[in-house]
Write a protein that holds these residues in place. Sequence first.
Motif, short mmCIF file in Angstrom:
data_model
loop_
_atom_site.label_atom_id
_atom_site.label_comp_id
_atom_site.label_asym_id
_atom_site.label_seq_id
_atom_site.Cartn_x
_atom_site.Cartn_y
_atom_site.Cartn_z
N SER A 12 0.84 -1.20 0.00
CA SER A 12 0.00 0.00 0.00
C SER A 12 0.87 1.26 0.00
CB SER A 12 -0.89 0.01 1.25
OG SER A 12 -1.54 -1.21 1.40
N LYS A 13 0.22 2.40 -0.29
CA LYS A 13 0.94 3.67 -0.38
C LYS A 13 1.67 4.01 0.92
CE LYS A 13 0.17 8.57 -1.36
NZ LYS A 13 -0.83 9.60 -1.70
N TRP A 14 1.04 3.67 2.08
CA TRP A 14 1.65 4.07 3.35
C TRP A 14 2.97 3.34 3.61
CZ3 TRP A 14 2.81 0.94 7.49
CH2 TRP A 14 2.20 -0.31 7.55
N MET A 15 3.18 2.19 2.93
CA MET A 15 4.43 1.45 3.12
C MET A 15 5.52 1.90 2.13
SD MET A 15 2.88 -2.33 3.29
CE MET A 15 1.12 -2.35 3.38
N LEU A 16 5.09 2.42 0.99
CA LEU A 16 6.04 2.71 -0.09
C LEU A 16 6.50 4.17 -0.11
CD1 LEU A 16 4.26 0.71 -2.92
CD2 LEU A 16 6.36 0.07 -1.75
N ALA A 17 5.58 5.07 0.21
CA ALA A 17 5.91 6.50 0.07
C ALA A 17 6.46 7.06 1.38
CB ALA A 17 4.65 7.26 -0.34
N GLU A 87 -2.85 -7.78 7.73
CA GLU A 87 -1.45 -7.40 7.95
C GLU A 87 -1.10 -6.10 7.22
OE1 GLU A 87 0.09 -11.98 8.67
OE2 GLU A 87 0.40 -11.03 6.73
N LYS A 88 -1.86 -5.78 6.18
CA LYS A 88 -1.67 -4.49 5.49
C LYS A 88 -2.51 -3.38 6.12
CE LYS A 88 -1.66 -4.68 0.88
NZ LYS A 88 -2.14 -5.07 -0.47
N VAL A 126 -8.86 6.18 6.74
CA VAL A 126 -7.86 6.71 5.80
C VAL A 126 -6.50 6.57 6.46
CG1 VAL A 126 -7.03 8.78 4.64
CG2 VAL A 126 -9.48 8.29 4.68
N LEU A 127 -5.56 6.00 5.74
CA LEU A 127 -4.24 5.68 6.29
C LEU A 127 -3.16 6.30 5.40
CD1 LEU A 127 -2.50 3.99 8.30
CD2 LEU A 127 -2.82 2.05 6.79
N TYR A 128 -2.34 7.19 6.00
CA TYR A 128 -1.29 7.88 5.25
C TYR A 128 0.09 7.56 5.83
CZ TYR A 128 -4.04 10.96 2.26
OH TYR A 128 -4.86 11.45 1.27
N PRO A 129 1.14 7.65 5.02
CA PRO A 129 2.49 7.46 5.56
C PRO A 129 2.92 8.69 6.36
CG PRO A 129 2.62 8.04 3.23
CD PRO A 129 1.15 7.88 3.57
N PHE A 310 11.98 -0.93 5.95
CA PHE A 310 11.45 -1.32 7.25
C PHE A 310 9.94 -1.57 7.17
CE2 PHE A 310 9.70 0.28 11.39
CZ PHE A 310 10.18 -0.74 12.20
N SER A 311 9.19 -0.58 6.66
CA SER A 311 7.73 -0.72 6.56
C SER A 311 7.34 -1.86 5.63
CB SER A 311 7.10 0.59 6.05
OG SER A 311 7.44 1.66 6.88
#
Length: 352
Positions: A12-17, A87-88, A126-129, A310-311
């Motif tokens: 997901s975006k929160w893990m990559l960005a 888990e995501k 809504v989940l953001y990095p 890490f994420s």
Amino acid sequence: MSLRDLINKELSKWMLAPGPESDVVISSRVRLARNITGIPFPNRATPEQAKQVYNQVQKALEDRTAFNLKLVDLSRLSEIERTAMMEKHLISPMHAEGGQYKGVAFSEDEVISVMINEEDHIRAQVLYPGFQVEEAYRVVNQLDNFLESKLDFAFSEKYGYLTACPTNVGTGMRASVMVHLPGLNLANRIQQMLQGVSKLGLTVRGVFGEGTEAQGNLYQISNQVTLGRTEEEIIDNLNRVTEKIIENERYWRQQLLKERKDDLTDRIMRSYGLLMYAHKMSSEEAVRLLSDVRLGIDLGIIKNVEPNVFSELIVLTRPGYLQKIENKTLKPEERDIRRAALIRKRLRLTQS
């Protein structure tokens, strides 16, 4: 499929960005609990009433002018697929247990997700990095307005939004940050910080929410009270406390670097070495070692590894996700071997 393709496709975006203040705040989330007027809460609803909720939310989401969400019927997914979604952080552990007329709708980048028939009829998040609580609130508020224009939510002039659990009555909002606090832990200051947070109307949970324990120096901090406070007051309090936590965590990291640099460097490099060469690794050990490596990256001790590794690996090395990647059920020892192999491959990819 290459590992890079797999990461880009699955995560997901929160893990990559990268996000603001992401050396301490891994992600920010705002979640709303809502129920439809005239239908019992999910734990008291008949199958026919649960179906009615599912169909009403499905119909509301068919209007894709505001939010283009993909709806998935959880009864059509395997246990491994549901666990991987949990888990995501797309669904809760409770929702991952599955059942009839339970679903989840989510955006393509998986920033937005809407659980249907979880503890409440609707749990929208809504989940953001990084540290972006206000931005997450802005988007979930838009989503709430959209859903409320299509559905009749149960609301009391006296109490606010009505929910299955009394602790969510009022705003129905839970705002949280996932923070990485190795500095406070290594300096033996974590209990002091946790006690201070609880006195300010906030609660501390594990990475997967209520009932889960903290692992890898990761903590989820959220508002405890939803009744008698406005959404803005809840967000403001969480922001002020989080800013203080960031300040303290950075201070103790620098103190450790100043006073115990050799010990700290040795610990971090040993963890890095184990991750690079171990043949077998449990989930608990992986999270602990990855926490050390992330600290090493943030302090400049390890220079050739991307911080977002890490994420990524925190999720990719979980039991459900490993089995989803392999597309079969794995025994615990098989998972430990696959986990170690995946970590080795991912760390070498970042160096290439």
